[in-house]
Write a protein that holds these residues in place. Structure first.
Motif, mmCIF file in Angstrom:
data_model
loop_
_atom_site.group_PDB
_atom_site.id
_atom_site.type_symbol
_atom_site.label_atom_id
_atom_site.label_comp_id
_atom_site.label_asym_id
_atom_site.label_seq_id
_atom_site.Cartn_x
_atom_site.Cartn_y
_atom_site.Cartn_z
ATOM 1 N N VAL A 205 0.882 -1.617 -0.060
ATOM 2 C CA VAL A 205 -0.002 0.130 -0.058
ATOM 3 C C VAL A 205 0.918 1.115 0.146
ATOM 4 O O VAL A 205 1.880 1.540 0.792
ATOM 5 C CB VAL A 205 -0.887 -0.034 0.964
ATOM 6 N N PHE B 241 -4.402 5.993 1.267
ATOM 7 C CA PHE B 241 -4.249 4.853 1.157
ATOM 8 C C PHE B 241 -4.733 4.886 -0.064
ATOM 9 O O PHE B 241 -5.777 5.430 -1.129
ATOM 10 C CB PHE B 241 -4.490 4.267 1.996
ATOM 11 N N SER B 242 -2.938 4.287 -1.304
ATOM 12 C CA SER B 242 -3.838 3.220 -2.843
ATOM 13 C C SER B 242 -2.841 2.079 -2.726
ATOM 14 O O SER B 242 -2.421 1.954 -2.184
ATOM 15 C CB SER B 242 -3.080 4.546 -3.890
ATOM 16 N N LEU B 243 -3.381 1.293 -3.482
ATOM 17 C CA LEU B 243 -3.325 -0.202 -3.533
ATOM 18 C C LEU B 243 -1.795 -0.369 -4.177
ATOM 19 O O LEU B 243 -2.277 0.765 -5.115
ATOM 20 C CB LEU B 243 -4.645 -1.146 -3.911
ATOM 21 N N SER C 259 -0.556 -6.589 -5.322
ATOM 22 C CA SER C 259 -1.643 -7.198 -4.671
ATOM 23 C C SER C 259 -1.066 -8.252 -5.198
ATOM 24 O O SER C 259 -1.051 -8.608 -6.116
ATOM 25 C CB SER C 259 -2.947 -6.705 -4.513
ATOM 26 N N GLU D 4 -10.534 -3.421 -2.865
ATOM 27 C CA GLU D 4 -10.886 -2.050 -2.570
ATOM 28 C C GLU D 4 -9.867 -1.823 -0.984
ATOM 29 O O GLU D 4 -10.232 -2.258 -0.494
ATOM 30 C CB GLU D 4 -12.069 -1.235 -2.037
ATOM 31 N N ILE D 5 -9.041 -0.755 -1.351
ATOM 32 C CA ILE D 5 -8.256 -0.280 -0.401
ATOM 33 C C ILE D 5 -9.093 0.286 0.591
ATOM 34 O O ILE D 5 -9.020 0.329 1.662
ATOM 35 C CB ILE D 5 -6.846 0.731 -0.842
ATOM 36 N N GLU E 213 -8.584 0.119 5.057
ATOM 37 C CA GLU E 213 -8.019 1.645 5.681
ATOM 38 C C GLU E 213 -8.259 2.110 6.820
ATOM 39 O O GLU E 213 -7.395 2.567 7.307
ATOM 40 C CB GLU E 213 -8.595 2.737 4.728
#
Length: 229
Positions: free
Chosen positions: A159, A187-189, A192, A198-199, A203
């Motif tokens: 992340v 946050f951003s992915l 994976s 979905e992040i 969160e």
């Protein structure tokens, strides 16, 4: 150079000394370097002036440049790299916990395993002075691993974390100390290994871990009075 701690030292010198009838003006230049490495950062010190006031006997001002060299030194030595083990203050971090939020993790790790997180800055943290505020912007990468029974690790996901923090500086017993306060997280992915998700699902738990584990850990180091004024 004067040693601050095992990671950094400060080199300072007197640039000028001017004596006027009502006051004395001393211009000092101080740079913080990684211990034993005086390769200077690529920052340019911008001139600044202390407001013309006479309410106190002594005025002392420090520029953004000084604190930016301070941050650069600790970034260079890896002081911002933080590992969060599976045991937190209030709960255990496990694949079972993440699996309840991300079904892919539950499928990927059928037997519950402890989870380890590694935080590493991706850019040099940025200091910013504003009126009545002192902020630190940090861009980090958080890698999340499952710790297997044989103590090896298996990556789950990575992340990107953008953190906006404020810092309060205090002088205690002739020592400069600071405390960090978390203002905002994004946050951003980034990657994976357990499929797309979905992040937003994680969160809240990631924010909680950062606020209860990372910030107290940083403040524990920052409030250790090792920087003499």
């Amino acid at each position: 150079p004067v040693r601050i701690d095992d990671l950094a030292e400060i080199d300072y010198s007197l640039n000028s000394l001017e004596v006027f009838q009502p006051y004395i003006d001393m211009d000092l230049k101080g740079i913080v370097y990684p211990a034993g490495n005086h390769t200077g950062p690529s920052y340019v010190a911008a001139p600044f002036a202390i407001p013309d006031q006479s309410d106190y006997m002594f005025y002392f001002a420090v520029s953004e440049y000084f604190f930016q060299t301070y941050v650069f030194s600790y970034y260079t030595t890896g002081a911002f790299n933080i590992t969060i083990a599976e045991t937190c203050r209030y709960f255990n971090i496990s694949t079972e916990m993440f699996g309840s939020l991300i079904p892919e993790v539950a499928k990927y790790s059928i037997i519950p395993n402890p989870v380890m997180m590694k935080l590493m800055p991706t850019e040099i943290p940025l200091i910013s002075f504003q009126k009545n505020s002192f902020t630190l912007e940090i861009e980090e990468s958080m890698e999340v691993f499952a710790v297997l029974p044989d103590s090896t690790t298996q990556p789950l996901f990575t992340v990107n974390v953008a953190a906006n923090t404020s810092i309060d500086l205090n002088v205690f017993d002739q020592k400069l100390t600071g405390s960090l306060c978390l203002n905002r997280l994004q946050f951003s992915l980034a990657h994976s290994d357990v499929g797309s998700f979905e992040i937003s699902l994680v969160e809240n738990i990631l924010s909680y871990i950062l606020q209860t584990e990372v910030i107290p850990s940083v403040n524990g180091k920052a409030t250790t009075p090792s920087h003499t004024v």
